[in-house]
Design an enzyme around this catalytic site. Structure first.
Site, PDB file in Angstrom:
ATOM      1  CG  HIS A   1     -29.754 -45.959   5.221  1.00  0.00           C
ATOM      2  ND1 HIS A   1     -30.122 -45.512   3.976  1.00  0.00           N
ATOM      3  CD2 HIS A   1     -30.112 -44.977   6.092  1.00  0.00           C
ATOM      4  CE1 HIS A   1     -30.685 -44.312   4.083  1.00  0.00           C
ATOM      5  NE2 HIS A   1     -30.680 -43.974   5.353  1.00  0.00           N
TER       6      HIS A   1
ATOM      7  CD  GLU B   1     -29.869 -51.019   2.704  1.00  0.00           C
ATOM      8  OE1 GLU B   1     -29.900 -50.522   3.845  1.00  0.00           O
ATOM      9  OE2 GLU B   1     -30.486 -50.546   1.749  1.00  0.00           O
TER      10      GLU B   1
ATOM     11  CB  ALA C   1     -60.384 -47.305  27.024  1.00  0.00           C
TER      12      ALA C   1
HETATM   13  C1  AOF Z   1     -32.113 -47.879   2.785  1.00  0.00           C
HETATM   14  N1  AOF Z   1     -31.823 -48.533   3.935  1.00  0.00           N
HETATM   15  O1  AOF Z   1     -31.946 -48.776   6.127  1.00  0.00           O
HETATM   16  C2  AOF Z   1     -33.162 -47.034   5.162  1.00  0.00           C
HETATM   17  C3  AOF Z   1     -33.501 -46.383   3.950  1.00  0.00           C
HETATM   18  O2  AOF Z   1     -32.241 -39.291   5.939  1.00  0.00           O
HETATM   19  P1  AOF Z   1     -31.566 -40.465   5.363  1.00  0.00           P
HETATM   20  O3  AOF Z   1     -30.349 -40.162   4.594  1.00  0.00           O
HETATM   21  O4  AOF Z   1     -31.301 -41.545   6.391  1.00  0.00           O
HETATM   22  O5  AOF Z   1     -32.572 -41.068   4.292  1.00  0.00           O
HETATM   23  C4  AOF Z   1     -33.838 -41.468   4.632  1.00  0.00           C
HETATM   24  C5  AOF Z   1     -34.457 -42.148   3.419  1.00  0.00           C
HETATM   25  O6  AOF Z   1     -33.659 -43.274   3.078  1.00  0.00           O
HETATM   26  C6  AOF Z   1     -35.843 -42.702   3.700  1.00  0.00           C
HETATM   27  O7  AOF Z   1     -36.859 -41.810   3.376  1.00  0.00           O
HETATM   28  C7  AOF Z   1     -35.886 -43.916   2.773  1.00  0.00           C
HETATM   29  O8  AOF Z   1     -36.158 -43.534   1.441  1.00  0.00           O
HETATM   30  C8  AOF Z   1     -34.458 -44.415   2.829  1.00  0.00           C
HETATM   31  N2  AOF Z   1     -34.321 -45.334   3.955  1.00  0.00           N
HETATM   32  N3  AOF Z   1     -32.975 -46.860   2.793  1.00  0.00           N
HETATM   33  O9  AOF Z   1     -31.576 -48.209   1.745  1.00  0.00           O
HETATM   34  C9  AOF Z   1     -32.286 -48.158   5.110  1.00  0.00           C
HETATM   35  N4  AOF Z   1     -33.623 -46.594   6.360  1.00  0.00           N
HETATM   36 ZN    ZN Z   2     -29.795 -46.430   2.261  1.00  0.00          ZN
END
Ligand code: AOF
Ligand code: ZN
Length: 366
Positions: free
Chosen positions: A53, A55, A157
């Site tokens: 993710h 962070e 279109a």
């Molecule tokens: C965050 N930071 O950059 C993102 C988040 O399948 P996973 O484990 O990657 O989880 C997906 C879920 O994580 C997604 O539905 C959303 O709730 C969260 N995404 N959270 O802290 C991130 N991409």
């Molecule tokens: Zn996360």
């Protein structure tokens, strides 16, 4: 307390998040920036499902410098073990002084829990700044994660007099080459493209993403075909390497035709129900189950009309070109009898428009 620098750093984080367009879905687009003493010491974005993710990447880059810093993140840090570990715990371990979250995560397993957990750990958390940017950037994710069905954009279109083709069905090309190029990028930002069988029989399109700047993932191509009329020689079936082809049909469709298509590499899904056309809400539910968060519906007019009348469409994306086609039977995006009174018409919201050469792009929400 919000300070004036906060929005600039969040803007940067959004800039990073946008780099994931065409890749991260069905996950959200998320970006993060870590700042200490006016210097950016870490940044990152979530590139695609299964990857770390935003962070987590930014914290990894910042290392021990993250202690006492400010973390800017476009979406609330997650609290769950999914394909990756919970971000909140990584944030708490890194011990920033402050976390600025642009938007809460609508995912029910995360919603508000991330912010609560950070606050419980004694971190100063600000929520909501530039939140409307997230509502637009992650419009597909928001619908998909809360309702389990894809966000649906209808695309067409048109000529200036609102026709999608002439009365003989000729539609090549109403829009300029520049506009058609742009629309390929729009395809790429979606998980799937859908058309009715009529469009395949008439235009024999490939429905692939053809744009020099396009490097994104493969797009699923979906055809609604209740009587399984898809020709085994259709051009789309020569492009299976560029994305799966999914055909929705009715239970009573020919078994032999089905087997022939499956042999060509098409996945055929039969939906129960007697009435034609195929139950579109059922199709949406099936697509949601398969992780399709965004769907671009490209026609023809019957399918677009069904999507509008059954209230399955979220957004309309039109390219309008300076031509007049005329003809009472020339198709438009909304067929049928039409409304009797203007006050009963479909009124779009949040409408925006911009030119590409002599064409105009108009989009709005249902
Ligand atoms: C965050 N930071 O950059 C993102 C988040 O399948 P996973 O484990 O990657 O989880 C997906 C879920 O994580 C997604 O539905 C959303 O709730 C969260 N995404 N959270 O802290 C991130 N991409
Ligand atoms: Zn996360």
């Amino acid at each position: 307390m919000i300070n004036t620098k906060d929005s600039s750093y969040l803007e940067m984080a959004y800039g990073l998040a946008e780099k994931a367009k065409g890749w991260a879905s069905p996950n959200p687009y998320v970006g993060a920036v870590i700042v200490r003493g006016g210097t950016i010491i870490g940044h990152g974005f979530h590139e695609r499902p299964g990857q770390p993710h935003a962070e987590a990447i930014a914290l990894e880059r910042a290392g021990r410098l993250a202690r006492g810093s400010s973390l800017y993140v476009t979406l609330e840090p997650c609290v769950h073990w999914g394909r990756t570990p919970p971000c909140v715990e990584a944030v708490i371990r890194a011990a920033p002084k402050r976390v600025v979250v642009s938007s809460l995560d609508p995912n029910p397993i995360v919603f508000q829990k991330g912010v609560r957990r950070l606050r419980a750990a004694g971190i100063d958390v600000t929520v909501g700044l530039l939140g409307e940017r997230n509502s637009v950037l992650n419009e597909s994710y928001i619908k998909y994660i809360t309702r389990g069905v894809p966000f649906v954009t209808l695309k067409a279109a048109l000529s200036l007099d609102g026709r999608m083709a002439t009365r003989t069905g000729d539609s090549r090309w109403i829009s300029s080459p520049e506009t058609r190029d742009y629309v390929h990028l729009l395809r790429g930002e979606h998980d799937a493209i859908m058309v009715g069988i009529g469009t395949i029989l008439k235009d024999d399109p490939r429905l692939t993403v053809r744009h020099p700047q396009w490097t994104g993932k493969k797009i699923v191509r979906i055809i609604l075909d209740s009587a399984l009329r898809l020709p085994v020689q259709a051009r789309i079936l020569t492009t299976l390497a560029e994305g799966q082809v999914l055909v929705f049909t009715m239970n009573r469709a020919s078994y032999r035709k089905r087997a022939a298509l499956e042999k060509r590499g098409v996945e055929v899904i039969a939906i129960s129900g007697q009435s034609r056309p195929i139950e579109a809400p059922e199709v949406m539910a099936r697509l949601g189950e398969r992780g399709i968060a965004s769907l671009l519906v490209e026609g023809g007019s019957r399918l677009l009309t069904t999507m509008i009348e059954e209230k399955l469409a979220d957004k309309l994306f039109l390219t309008v070109s300076p031509r007049l086609i005329g003809g009472e039977t020339a198709p438009s995006i909304l067929e049928g009898e039409g409304v009797r009174l203007v006050r009963r018409s479909w009124r779009l919201r949040k409408v925006s428009a911009f030119p590409i050469g002599d064409d105009i792009i108009i989009q709005g929400y249902f």
